[in-house]
Design a protein around this motif. Structure first.
Motif, short mmCIF file in Angstrom:
data_model
loop_
_atom_site.label_atom_id
_atom_site.label_comp_id
_atom_site.label_asym_id
_atom_site.label_seq_id
_atom_site.Cartn_x
_atom_site.Cartn_y
_atom_site.Cartn_z
N LEU A 60 4.39 17.92 13.50
CA LEU A 60 5.49 18.62 12.81
C LEU A 60 6.48 19.14 13.85
CD1 LEU A 60 6.67 19.70 10.14
CD2 LEU A 60 5.33 21.77 10.50
N GLN A 61 7.75 18.78 13.66
CA GLN A 61 8.78 19.19 14.60
C GLN A 61 9.54 20.43 14.13
OE1 GLN A 61 11.68 16.17 15.42
NE2 GLN A 61 12.35 17.13 17.34
N SER A 62 9.90 20.49 12.86
CA SER A 62 10.64 21.65 12.36
C SER A 62 10.61 21.67 10.84
CB SER A 62 12.10 21.64 12.85
OG SER A 62 12.79 20.53 12.32
N SER A 76 11.00 17.82 9.38
CA SER A 76 11.21 16.78 10.38
C SER A 76 9.88 16.57 11.10
CB SER A 76 12.30 17.19 11.37
OG SER A 76 12.45 16.21 12.39
N ILE A 77 9.34 15.35 11.01
CA ILE A 77 8.01 15.07 11.55
C ILE A 77 8.06 13.80 12.40
CG2 ILE A 77 6.81 16.19 9.64
CD1 ILE A 77 6.36 13.45 8.41
N PHE A 196 6.79 21.92 17.84
CA PHE A 196 7.40 22.66 16.74
C PHE A 196 8.46 23.61 17.26
CE2 PHE A 196 7.56 26.13 13.61
CZ PHE A 196 7.86 25.40 12.48
N MET A 197 9.63 23.62 16.59
CA MET A 197 10.72 24.53 16.96
C MET A 197 10.40 25.90 16.39
SD MET A 197 13.90 21.94 16.16
CE MET A 197 15.11 23.15 16.65
N ASN A 198 9.95 26.77 17.28
CA ASN A 198 9.38 28.05 16.85
C ASN A 198 10.40 29.18 16.82
OD1 ASN A 198 7.03 29.26 15.90
ND2 ASN A 198 6.55 30.15 17.89
N ASP A 199 11.69 28.86 16.89
CA ASP A 199 12.72 29.90 16.90
C ASP A 199 13.44 30.04 15.57
OD1 ASP A 199 12.15 30.35 19.57
OD2 ASP A 199 13.63 28.88 20.25
N GLU A 203 7.41 30.06 10.70
CA GLU A 203 6.42 30.01 11.76
C GLU A 203 5.27 29.11 11.32
OE1 GLU A 203 3.23 33.01 14.00
OE2 GLU A 203 4.64 33.76 12.48
N LEU A 204 4.89 28.18 12.21
CA LEU A 204 3.80 27.26 11.90
C LEU A 204 2.46 27.92 12.19
CD1 LEU A 204 2.79 24.44 11.11
CD2 LEU A 204 3.06 23.77 13.52
N LEU A 205 1.62 27.99 11.17
CA LEU A 205 0.29 28.58 11.34
C LEU A 205 -0.74 27.54 11.73
CD1 LEU A 205 0.23 31.00 8.26
CD2 LEU A 205 0.85 31.51 10.62
N SER A 206 -0.81 26.45 10.97
CA SER A 206 -1.81 25.43 11.25
C SER A 206 -1.50 24.20 10.40
CB SER A 206 -3.21 25.95 10.93
OG SER A 206 -4.18 24.95 11.16
N ILE A 207 -2.10 23.07 10.79
CA ILE A 207 -1.97 21.83 10.03
C ILE A 207 -3.37 21.27 9.82
CG2 ILE A 207 -0.81 19.59 9.82
CD1 ILE A 207 1.19 20.45 11.85
N PRO A 208 -4.14 21.81 8.92
CA PRO A 208 -5.47 21.23 8.64
C PRO A 208 -5.33 19.88 7.95
CG PRO A 208 -5.00 23.00 7.11
CD PRO A 208 -3.88 23.00 8.10
N SER A 209 -6.33 19.03 8.17
CA SER A 209 -6.30 17.69 7.59
C SER A 209 -7.69 17.34 7.07
CB SER A 209 -5.85 16.66 8.63
OG SER A 209 -6.68 16.70 9.77
N GLN A 210 -7.71 16.42 6.13
CA GLN A 210 -8.97 15.98 5.56
C GLN A 210 -8.83 14.56 5.02
OE1 GLN A 210 -10.10 18.23 2.11
NE2 GLN A 210 -7.98 18.59 1.46
N TYR A 211 -9.96 13.86 4.98
CA TYR A 211 -10.02 12.48 4.49
C TYR A 211 -10.94 12.43 3.28
CZ TYR A 211 -11.65 7.64 4.18
OH TYR A 211 -12.00 6.39 3.73
N TRP A 212 -10.53 11.74 2.26
CA TRP A 212 -11.40 11.50 1.12
C TRP A 212 -10.94 10.23 0.39
CZ3 TRP A 212 -7.29 14.74 0.58
CH2 TRP A 212 -6.50 14.60 -0.56
N GLN A 213 -11.76 9.80 -0.52
CA GLN A 213 -11.47 8.61 -1.31
C GLN A 213 -11.33 8.99 -2.78
OE1 GLN A 213 -14.43 5.60 -0.61
NE2 GLN A 213 -14.04 5.50 1.60
N ILE A 214 -10.33 8.42 -3.40
CA ILE A 214 -10.06 8.66 -4.81
C ILE A 214 -10.28 7.37 -5.58
CG2 ILE A 214 -7.59 8.24 -4.48
CD1 ILE A 214 -7.05 10.17 -6.76
N ARG A 215 -10.91 7.48 -6.74
CA ARG A 215 -11.19 6.31 -7.56
C ARG A 215 -10.13 6.17 -8.63
NH1 ARG A 215 -15.14 2.87 -7.57
NH2 ARG A 215 -15.68 1.65 -9.44
N GLN A 216 -9.56 4.98 -8.69
CA GLN A 216 -8.47 4.72 -9.63
C GLN A 216 -8.53 3.24 -10.04
OE1 GLN A 216 -4.66 5.74 -8.08
NE2 GLN A 216 -3.55 5.18 -9.94
N ASP A 217 -8.51 3.01 -11.36
CA ASP A 217 -8.54 1.65 -11.91
C ASP A 217 -9.74 0.85 -11.41
OD1 ASP A 217 -6.18 2.21 -13.24
OD2 ASP A 217 -4.92 1.42 -11.62
N GLY A 218 -10.87 1.51 -11.28
CA GLY A 218 -12.08 0.83 -10.88
C GLY A 218 -12.21 0.55 -9.40
N SER A 219 -11.31 1.04 -8.57
CA SER A 219 -11.35 0.82 -7.12
C SER A 219 -11.20 2.15 -6.40
CB SER A 219 -10.24 -0.15 -6.68
OG SER A 219 -10.38 -1.39 -7.34
#
Length: 455
Positions: A60-62, A76-77, A196-199, A203-219
């Protein structure tokens, strides 16, 4: 013989003057070799049952804009995609040691990974090339200015925090064809704030991320979600909005120390109310606009204006009670205004009422009429000016009348003093009640703001 030698000499000279046809460069040969039989519409795997793993990274840039009315955020990323193309593999020794080349993104296969929250893609510089390694590793680096749909919570403005997500997923391919993974660890992405442009305001606190799978139309479809946790810096709004509003409320509280019977308190309070209204109108654009919940600062301004109006009404009520016995104040009462309005319009009604009263008087008994006549005679006798019999009696009568007049004035002045003291006590009581309500309201708002900002 001489002619033969001369012909050979000129042929060799001409051969030296004609430039030799250049050989095709190793980069050109490599590009032609890789793309000769390449089909950009086919997923680049030799075994079609093996999935293509696309590694994703985000920086993340700003934060450019947060719009509460449209529930969107403009960011802006820097976005990176990395995958392996099994059809773009070569031996660097066969091509002058070339280990990495750039190819057009339209010439090779690119995964159909999108961001689910995209509203529109902003102004971003086009990058038409991607880098390919000799081992088949493809790197697609792109700067993106994206407008994202985000459920914004503006209730605690200007002490609010926002949680906006970017969900990357393949549009058509299931996890059996395209799988997603993080290029860096989740901890490294969450704590990366170097770009990140911190001025700015956010203010950016954090960027947590996670991976998962979603089922849709049988796949099953792979998804990676990045949560942008940002917090607003409230100093600008505290200095520009809250502190001036608190100053005006303090001035209104101090105005209670003006003399109650001087007539300047009400004018001063009206001036404060008008000034606060102008201050509120001029700062309308600074407040967030939401259609679901009113921000707490909007409630703060509305209640402040209500408190100013309540203070003005209290002062008007006390001044009305203070001067209730004066003729001008009595004429300004609601009953007098109504009688003055409808009495002049209904003059015929008054005449008829008088006629009815006279008729009722005639119906009265003779005894009642004699009683009224005697009362009238006594009143006339009291009103007649009696001639003094002598100078001493006249002087005594004048002294008695002066004594009665002074005693009446003393009683009226004492009653007026008592009434003034009662009005002052009422004003003091209402002032304490006003301070209690104002303190309770301010403390409640500060507590709510503190709970939201530290939650």
């Amino acid at each position: 013989m001489f002619l033969l030698w001369l012909t050979l000499f000129f042929s060799a000279h001409l051969a030296e003057c004609v430039p030799e046809k250049p050989k095709r460069s190793a980069l050109n040969q490599l590009t032609r070799t890789l793309l000769r039989k390449y089909d950009c519409g086919v997923r680049p795997v030799h075994n079609w049952t093996s999935p293509t793993t696309v590694y994703i990274d985000l920086i993340l840039q700003s934060v450019l804009d947060v719009d509460g009315k449209t529930q969107s955020i403009t960011t802006s990323i820097w976005y990176r995609q990395i995958w392996r193309d099994e059809f773009l593999v070569w031996d660097p020794e066969e091509f002058d040691g070339i280990n990495e080349i750039s190819l057009s993104s339209d010439a090779i296969w690119v995964p159909d990974v999108i961001v689910s929250e995209f509203v529109e893609e902003g102004k971003s510089p086009p990058i038409p090339y991607i880098y390919v390694n000799s081992s088949g590793s493809v790197k697609n680096y792109r700067p993106i200015q994206a407008v994202l749909a985000c459920s914004l919570e503006m209730y605690a403005f200007p002490f609010d925090k926002q949680n906006c997500s970017l969900t990357f997923r393949s549009w058509l391919h299931s996890v059996k064809e395209i799988d997603l993974a993080l290029w860096r660890s989740a901890e490294a992405i969450a704590n990366d704030k170097r770009e990140f442009m911190n001025d700015g305001e956010w203010e950016l606190l954090s960027i947590p991320s996670q991976y998962w799978q979603i089922r849709q139309d049988g796949s099953d479809y792979a998804q990676i979600q990045f949560n942008l946790l940002i917090r607003r810096r409230p100093l600008l709004y505290v200095v520009g909005l809250l502190i001036p509003s608190i100053f005006l409320m303090l001035v209104d509280v101090v105005s209670f120390y003006l003399p109650l019977n001087s007539g300047t308190r009400i004018a001063f309070k009206i001036s404060i109310l008008l000034g606060y209204t102008v201050f509120r109108v001029n700062l309308t654009d600074e407040l967030p606009a939401t259609a679901v919940r009113t921000p707490l600062i909007g409630v703060f301004f509305v209640v402040c204006m209500a408190m100013l109006m309540l203070s003005l009404i209290k002062s008007i009520l006390v001044v009305k009670l203070l001067h209730h016995s004066e003729k001008e104040v009595k004429e300004m009462s609601l009953t007098a205004c109504l009688l003055d309005k409808y009495g002049s319009a209904g003059h015929s009604f008054t005449e008829s009422a008088l006629t009815s009263i006279k008729t009722l008087d005639q119906i009265n008994t003779s005894g009642d009429f004699e009683l009224e006549s005697s009362l009238e005679e006594e009143l006339l006798s009291l009103n007649e000016i009696q001639e003094p019999s002598s100078g001493l009696d006249w002087l005594l009568q004048e002294l008695v009348s002066l004594r009665v007049a002074f005693s009446q004035e003393d009683s009226e002045s004492s009653a007026q003093a008592e009434w003034l003291a009662l009005c002052l006590r009422l004003d003091c009581l209402l002032f304490r009640l006003y301070l209690f309500v104002l303190a309770l309201y301010t403390g409640t708002l500060l507590l709510l703001w503190a709970c939201w900002s530290f939650a």
